[in-house]
Each structure stands twice: as C-alpha cells, then as structure tokens.
Write an enzyme that holds these catalytic residues in place. Structure first.
Site, mmCIF file in Angstrom:
data_model
loop_
_atom_site.group_PDB
_atom_site.id
_atom_site.type_symbol
_atom_site.label_atom_id
_atom_site.label_comp_id
_atom_site.label_asym_id
_atom_site.label_seq_id
_atom_site.Cartn_x
_atom_site.Cartn_y
_atom_site.Cartn_z
ATOM 1 N N SER A 87 -1.414 1.212 8.187
ATOM 2 C CA SER A 87 -0.956 0.845 6.780
ATOM 3 C C SER A 87 0.237 0.286 6.834
ATOM 4 O O SER A 87 0.576 -0.956 7.248
ATOM 5 C CB SER A 87 -0.765 2.298 5.982
ATOM 6 O OG SER A 87 -0.652 2.150 4.703
ATOM 7 N N ASP B 86 -7.811 2.542 4.469
ATOM 8 C CA ASP B 86 -6.614 2.940 5.020
ATOM 9 C C ASP B 86 -6.755 3.881 6.309
ATOM 10 O O ASP B 86 -7.494 4.861 6.125
ATOM 11 C CB ASP B 86 -5.732 3.756 4.204
ATOM 12 C CG ASP B 86 -4.325 3.727 4.404
ATOM 13 O OD1 ASP B 86 -3.940 4.149 5.845
ATOM 14 O OD2 ASP B 86 -3.325 3.583 3.773
#
Length: 328
Positions: A38, A192
C-alpha cells in the site's frame, strides 16, 4: 553500505516512512532491494527508481490527498450513492488519479516498468529491485508482484510499476479493486495487500545464517513504543461505515502474530509513531485521513526522523546476526 528495506502500509501516514528513510540515507546506507504494501509500496517504488527521501518528501508535501478521492456520479448522492458505488463498483473511489500521479513521477526518472529496474542477481526473488504486495480476493491468495504476474500470463518485465502499486493500495470499500484478466479470460479482483500482509518484513530474507547486508523494516506504531498498535474504536452508523470498519480491522490485525513470534524482527524495525503533537494536543493520524494538513505531514516526517536516529544508535548488524541467525 547496502541494506534492503520493507515498508508497511499506512495510507496518508506514509510521509513518516520517508522521514525515517532520510536518516538512514544520511547514515550512508543505500537501498538494494525494496518491498512494500500500500503506502509502503509507494515509498518503495519511488526509491526503486532512484528518488531520494528529500525528493519524495517534496512531492508528498505538494500533494493534496483529497485528490485521491476521485469520485463518480453516484458519490454525489451521499451515503446512498456511496453504497451504490460499493454495490456496483466494489469501491467508493476510482483510484485513477493516484495511478496517474505515480506514473508521472516514475516517468520523471525514466523508469515505468519492472523491466527497467531489473537486477543482476540470479535468484528469482531478487530479480527486480521492487516487490509489491497485493491480494487476489478472487483466488484468496497473496500476490508478490511482479513475479506472480506470470500466474496470469503477463510478462513481468513489461508490466507497469504504477499499475502494480495501484493494486497494492486498493483499500477495499474505499477504492475500486483492479480487475486483472488471466490468460484463460478469467477476471481477478486485486485489492490492498494489507488485507493479507501489511508488513512483509520476511519477504527479502535470504534464508542464510550470514546475510551480506541487513533488512530494515519501517513500521508505523503508537507513540513512544515499539509495540504493535492497539485497536481503535470505530463509529458504525450505516452499512458504509460498517464495511470501512471491517476493512480497517482486517488490515490492522494482520502480521501481528508473525511479527511477535519472528526472531529478530523487532530489532530490525524502525518504529515510527503515528501520534503527533499539534497546537498543544496529541492527535493520531489515521490511514484514510485525506484531509491531513501540511503541518501534520511535517510532524509525521519528523517522527520518522527521530525514530530512525534512535534506531541507528542501537543497531549493530553483526550482533543481530549472532543473536538471531548464527545461533540457529
């Protein structure tokens, strides 16, 4: 001096990671291999194409994070519209602004594909300077990009770095997942990487008792402690806030058992506080605080600087190897 680096995810808090990197650079370390999830993948990607910490800081200070909330027409209808976005698009925001922003930064260094950041190492896991963590929720598996792109029939050399990072930062509910078609025509939804591993400090280990250089981990933590972050209370008042709280819980809970059990991981982790003191009061910056101010960003950066200075005072690679590798 060489070092590998692994960066935790953390949304807008990523500027704290950059502050820590700046002090590591000042000490004379040069990063060889990088990995991240991320926001950590963003920092790792920029370092992999030869941005310095100072350059990254400059770019992040110019950034209005609210631009990442690139909304579609349905978002104009409040909670109901956002709920419809989640139902039909699986995410409130498009994520295109972010991908374009990162692509432009990569183009400025002339390196936009993984083939342009290849190494000369024979080991497959070190073939590229950058590794990015994402999650394939269609197949329920962790992805390490670019190498795992071969599972879908893609040539990793030709794949866009910004696209891979866009996958890694696709916070479920907040951003639309990236749709990746495999060579059989099947669509995979990629989100993610923090859903499965937000702090993959293990990823760059070579498995030997005498690694040639250290791997430093950069992790966002509570103030004045290197313990893992405690839970926070989520206000849940509608389906959107419920799903948001659910995702935050998943991302924040992963890796805790591994980090607490893995030998030596705390000792090689730079713990960066996410609590700042502003206007005489303490404030904890959250992953999706897109309204973060420049002053708050500067304070997070300073947290990273202080954390790295403290870490370096205690760090001794030879002692770490004796304690955690050569006694195995």
């Amino acid at each position: 001096m060489k070092a590998d680096a692994v960066f935790e995810g953390g949304g807008v808090k990523g500027i704290g990671l950059v502050g820590a990197v700046s002090e590591i650079e000042k000490k004379g370390y040069v990063f060889e291999n990088m990995a991240g999830t991320s926001a950590g993948a963003i920092v790792a990607a920029l370092l992999a194409v030869n941005y310095t910490a100072a350059e990254i800081k400059n770019e992040l200070e110019k950034l209005d994070y609210n631009n990442f909330k690139d909304e579609g027409c349905l978002n104009k209808f409040g909670v109901i519209g956002k709920g419809m976005r989640i139902a039909f698009k699986y995410g409130i925001y498009n994520g295109q602004y972010f991908e374009t922003w990162l692509e432009n930064l990569l183009q400025a260094k002339g390196k936009t594909t993984f083939g342009q950041i290849k190494t000369n190492y024979p080991e497959e896991k070190y073939k590229y300077r950058l590794q990015v963590i994402a999650a394939d929720i269609t197949e329920e598996r962790l992805l390490v990009l670019p190498n795992d792109l071969k599972l879908f029939g893609y040539d990793p050399d030709l794949f866009s770095i910004s696209r891979a990072v866009r996958m890694s930062m696709s916070i479920p509910v907040f951003f639309k997942p990236v749709r990746l078609k495999d060579n059989n025509g099947k669509i995979h939804l990629i989100v993610d990487g923090g859903v499965l591993s937000n702090y993959p400090v293990w990823l760059l280990d070579d498995g030997t008792a005498n690694p040639p250089w250290p791997t430093f981990g950069f992790k966002l933590i509570e103030q004045n402690t290197r313990e893992l972050k405690k839970g926070t209370k989520n206000k849940i008042s509608n389906p959107v806030s419920y799903l948001s709280a659910l995702v935050a819980t998943m991302i924040n809970a992963h890796d805790k058992l591994h980090i607490s059990k893995a030998k030596g991981d705390y000792d090689r982790t730079v713990g960066i506080p996410t609590v700042i003191n502003i206007n005489g009061a303490e404030k904890e910056i959250k992953t999706t605080d897109f309204d973060i101010t420049q002053e708050e960003s500067r304070l997070l950066f300073a947290n990273g600087e202080r954390a790295a200075r403290g870490f370096l005072k205690a760090w001794n690679f030879e002692e770490w190897k004796k304690k955690y590798r050569q006694q195995q």
